[in-house]
Design an enzyme around this catalytic site. Structure first.
Site, short mmCIF file in Angstrom:
data_model
loop_
_atom_site.label_atom_id
_atom_site.label_comp_id
_atom_site.label_asym_id
_atom_site.label_seq_id
_atom_site.Cartn_x
_atom_site.Cartn_y
_atom_site.Cartn_z
CG HIS A 34 64.16 40.77 65.24
ND1 HIS A 34 65.08 40.64 66.25
CD2 HIS A 34 63.63 42.00 65.39
CE1 HIS A 34 65.12 41.74 66.98
NE2 HIS A 34 64.26 42.60 66.47
CD GLU B 276 61.98 49.45 65.76
OE1 GLU B 276 61.52 48.33 65.95
OE2 GLU B 276 63.14 49.68 65.33
CG ASP C 99 61.30 46.72 69.48
OD1 ASP C 99 61.55 46.16 70.55
OD2 ASP C 99 61.80 46.38 68.40
#
Length: 244
Positions: free
Chosen positions: A36, A138, A164
């Site tokens: 990310h 996650e 998440d």
């Protein structure tokens, strides 16, 4: 490396000068985020890892996905270990662990690595012993399988992404962190790691969350994102200047 890795910096910047300055600010390690963050691999990846290591702290990379070519590239660029996202089964954990080690223990392809001082030769046995493979839990499926995932040979730690994981559990982050029951998600991960002497890692993003995660037993905590830290410091400096 020790199992208690302390407090680290999460790297979203792609400027090596910024990364070196931030990583050298007293953190115990830094992790370049390819999933990310801004780093997309290749030259950028190599320069950011070199910047972290030049600051005198271990460099990790969260790869974009659980793929051997991405894991191998991060390690060939000089990373001390990888954080592999969205691992929710024993099979996926085995694949990640195998990609971090040379044969006969794994499937990593042999080649020289880039260090701060240039290209250096690899000693496969030493590289296998030194590298850390941290897999991210996650999802609900990953949480349910965390004991089996932690038992996989070559997995050196379990790292949680609270955003998440909280989404997967139908909670907000505050609710996830507030659940300190013995069967709560955080305790389950920490217990699985402690049972096998593994690193228990987590992303915090704020000093308050660092304290909560440390109290829960996590031994490797990403305290802050570098770009968020810069923005916050800039805001504080601007407010102070205007107040005067």
């Amino acid at each position: 490396m020790p199992r208690d890795l302390g407090t680290g910096l999460w790297v979203g910047s792609t400027d090596a000068r910024v990364v070196r300055a931030a990583a050298g600010g007293g953190f115990d390690w830094a992790c370049v985020d390819e999933q990310h963050g801004g780093a997309a691999g290749g030259r950028e990846n190599t320069d950011l890892i070199a910047a972290v290591r030049a600051a005198g702290v271990p460099a990790f990379v969260r790869v974009a996905w659980n793929r051997p070519e991405l894991i191998g590239r991060a390690l060939d660029s000089g990373a001390d270990g990888v954080v592999v996202p969205m691992v929710d089964s024993v099979e996926q954990a085995r694949a990640a662990a195998a990609a971090t080690r040379f044969a006969p223990r794994g499937t990593r392809s042999f080649g020289s690595i880039r260090s701060v001082d240039g290209v250096v030769p690899l000693v496969p046995e030493q590289a296998n012993a030194d590298v850390l493979c941290l897999v991210m839990v996650e999802t609900v499926r990953g949480l349910d399988a965390v004991d089996d995932i932690a038992a996989v040979d070559g997995v050196d730690g379990v790292f949680i992404g609270p955003f998440d994981l909280s989404l997967a559990l139908g909670l907000d982050v505050a609710g996830l962190l507030a659940d300190d029951g013995e069967d709560g998600p955080l305790r389950r991960v920490v217990r699985a790691c402690r049972a096998r002497g593994l690193v228990a890692g987590a992303y915090a993003g704020s000093p308050e969350r660092v304290a909560r995660l440390r109290a829960a037993g996590f031994t490797m905590i990403a305290a802050v994102d570098d770009l968020a830290m810069i923005a916050r410091s800039a805001g504080e400096a601007a407010a102070a200047a205007k107040a005067r």
